[in-house]
Design an enzyme around this catalytic site. Structure first.
Site, PDB file in Angstrom:
ATOM      1  N   LYS A   1       9.948   6.923   3.368  1.00  0.00           N
ATOM      2  CA  LYS A   1      10.305   6.265   4.630  1.00  0.00           C
ATOM      3  C   LYS A   1       9.550   4.962   4.818  1.00  0.00           C
ATOM      4  O   LYS A   1       9.936   4.105   5.612  1.00  0.00           O
ATOM      5  CB  LYS A   1      10.014   7.197   5.805  1.00  0.00           C
ATOM      6  CG  LYS A   1       8.542   7.495   6.005  1.00  0.00           C
ATOM      7  CD  LYS A   1       8.330   8.425   7.166  1.00  0.00           C
ATOM      8  CE  LYS A   1       6.858   8.724   7.368  1.00  0.00           C
ATOM      9  NZ  LYS A   1       6.242   9.370   6.212  1.00  0.00           N
TER      10      LYS A   1
ATOM     11  N   LYS B   1       8.946   7.176  -5.741  1.00  0.00           N
ATOM     12  CA  LYS B   1       9.405   8.259  -4.889  1.00  0.00           C
ATOM     13  C   LYS B   1      10.165   7.718  -3.682  1.00  0.00           C
ATOM     14  O   LYS B   1       9.805   6.685  -3.112  1.00  0.00           O
ATOM     15  CB  LYS B   1       8.197   9.083  -4.413  1.00  0.00           C
ATOM     16  CG  LYS B   1       8.568  10.311  -3.594  1.00  0.00           C
ATOM     17  CD  LYS B   1       7.321  11.059  -3.154  1.00  0.00           C
ATOM     18  CE  LYS B   1       7.682  12.244  -2.273  1.00  0.00           C
ATOM     19  NZ  LYS B   1       6.486  12.961  -1.788  1.00  0.00           N
TER      20      LYS B   1
ATOM     21  N   LYS C   1      -3.174   3.029   0.071  1.00  0.00           N
ATOM     22  CA  LYS C   1      -2.856   2.656   1.450  1.00  0.00           C
ATOM     23  C   LYS C   1      -3.915   1.744   2.055  1.00  0.00           C
ATOM     24  O   LYS C   1      -3.592   0.846   2.839  1.00  0.00           O
ATOM     25  CB  LYS C   1      -2.683   3.915   2.303  1.00  0.00           C
ATOM     26  CG  LYS C   1      -1.442   4.713   1.935  1.00  0.00           C
ATOM     27  CD  LYS C   1      -1.261   5.927   2.837  1.00  0.00           C
ATOM     28  CE  LYS C   1       0.012   6.682   2.478  1.00  0.00           C
ATOM     29  NZ  LYS C   1       0.217   7.861   3.358  1.00  0.00           N
TER      30      LYS C   1
END
Length: 422
Positions: free
Chosen positions: A290, A287, A192
């Site tokens: 969202k 995976k 991230k």
């Protein structure tokens, strides 16, 4: 009845005050005398009249039947407390099928066996850029979806993470014992922070695993439902618990007036065998998330029937003949069969027998119908809950109050063990 027999009966068996013990002894004595006579032993007493034995036996049985049975009071038993499970999901207005099948659906099963606390982790949601107005709405919508999916407030506490201040308090206390090297090794931080441009990534992105550890350790949880990708974060929580126990627990804590021993319980993972990791509809090796750029990659719980059908119709498949589980070359096939297995409630063997000879053109409508049928009651219940604003507020307030009672004990214990003036 002759006079001798009558005297004996009056002596041994009559009178309201006689105890059945006396009757038992009298009868046994008579029987023993008869046995002696049978064996040729001499006795000065004559053999009792048969009527005497019959009446004596009858009186004995009557008195036994009328004697109250002694009451039995079982010893005091301490009720064994239920094991505790805690878990949370970040607030999004569109919880997707991966969140539901990998976490929330399992919560519904766990709440019947464990003491459960489920919360909306809104503090985690601000580690990346976000819309404040959307956060507020998404938090309420997520709580409503928890309930719509079957979380029962009579069995589980449902609350918002930021409503229990102890989460932040414990995070700060744990941070003082967390080596920065542990956090820099976290896989999600590396991924991230790279997306955020390295040095532009927020400090909270680095430290949010400590907050996650606080979420778990705060409630002395025995088990934490986690997907495979979250095992590293749970390991950090376990390592931190052991580190703090060693630094401040035991005799050190006792000398400061505490009870001594371990401050934190070491939690264990609960990883469901099926549905723990639902993959993207556009890439069977990634995976369902969202944060994926395309909404086509996921099925949201509030998607309409037509939208679900369109997403499944367009989802990535392969050119193999037939359908099968556990083929490394067919990740999309394995993923879609697993989703069908869970939403249909069938076993793996049943699904394999049903679908092994199907084409994708036959299977996709079957999967669509199963997903729509499974999500329909959730969507109806969600609309009912969101229409009752006061009800949802009450649920979240009561859940936070229950959680705070547990959390404050943990914070007080740790502060005492760390030497704070309390």
């Amino acid at each position: 009845m002759d006079s001798e027999t009558a005297i004996r009966f009056e002596h041994f068996g009559s009178g309201e005050g006689r105890h059945r013990h006396g009757l038992t002894l009298s009868l046994s004595r008579v029987i023993r005398k008869r046995e002696k006579l049978k064996n040729g032993a001499r006795d000065s007493l004559s053999l009792p009249h048969p009527l005497f034995l019959q009446v004596l036996s009858s009186r004995l049985q009557h008195q036994i039947s009328q004697t109250p049975k002694p009451s039995f009071s079982p010893p005091n038993q301490t009720k064994i407390p239920m094991k505790r499970v805690v878990s949370g999901v970040q607030p999004t207005g569109s919880i997707h099928l991966g969140n539901y099948l990998g976490a929330i659906k399992n919560w519904v099963a766990l709440q019947d066996t464990y003491e459960t606390l489920f919360f909306i982790v809104d503090l985690h949601a601000i580690t990346l850029p976000y819309d404040p107005q959307e956060l507020r709405k998404a938090t309420r919508d997520t709580a409503a979806l928890y309930l719509a999916c079957g979380v029962d407030i009579s069995k589980a506490s449902v609350f918002v993470q930021s409503h229990v201040r102890a989460h932040v308090d414990l995070m700060w206390l744990l941070s003082s014992s967390t080596p920065i090297g542990w956090l820099q090794k976290m896989t999600q931080f590396k991924e991230k922070s790279r997306k955020e441009g390295g040095e532009n990534a927020s400090v909270s992105l680095l430290t949010y695993p400590v907050l996650m550890a606080a979420d778990i350790l705060l409630y002395k949880s025995d088990f934490v439902p986690v997907g495979e990708d979250q095992k590293q974060h749970l390991e950090l929580a376990r390592d931190l618990a052991q580190r703090v126990n060693n630094l401040y627990g035991g005799r050190k804590w006792k000398k400061l007036g505490g009870r001594g021993g371990s401050i934190f319980k070491i939690p264990e993972p609960l990883i469901p065998q099926v549905g723990a990791r639902v993959m993207s509809l556009t890439d069977g090796r990634s995976k369902m998330s969202k944060s994926a750029p395309s909404d086509q990659s996921r099925i949201n719980l509030l998607d309409s029937k037509d939208l679900i059908a369109d997403k499944i119709k367009r989802c990535k498949t392969d050119s193999f003949v037939g359908l099968e589980y556990d083929n490394a070359e067919r990740p999309e096939c394995n993923n879609l069969l697993s989703v069908y297995q869970i939403v249909s409630g069938k076993t793996k063997d049943e699904v394999m027998e049903e679908c092994k000879d199907m084409s994708w053109g036959t299977f996709k409508p079957l999967l669509t119908d199963a997903v729509v049928e499974h999500l329909s009651p959730i969507q109806v219940r969600y609309q009912e809950i969101t229409a009752e604003s006061a009800y949802l507020d009450k649920v979240l307030t009561e859940g936070a109050d229950k959680a705070t009672e547990i959390a404050e004990v943990t914070i007080r214990n740790l502060k005492q063990a760390m030497g704070f003036y309390i």
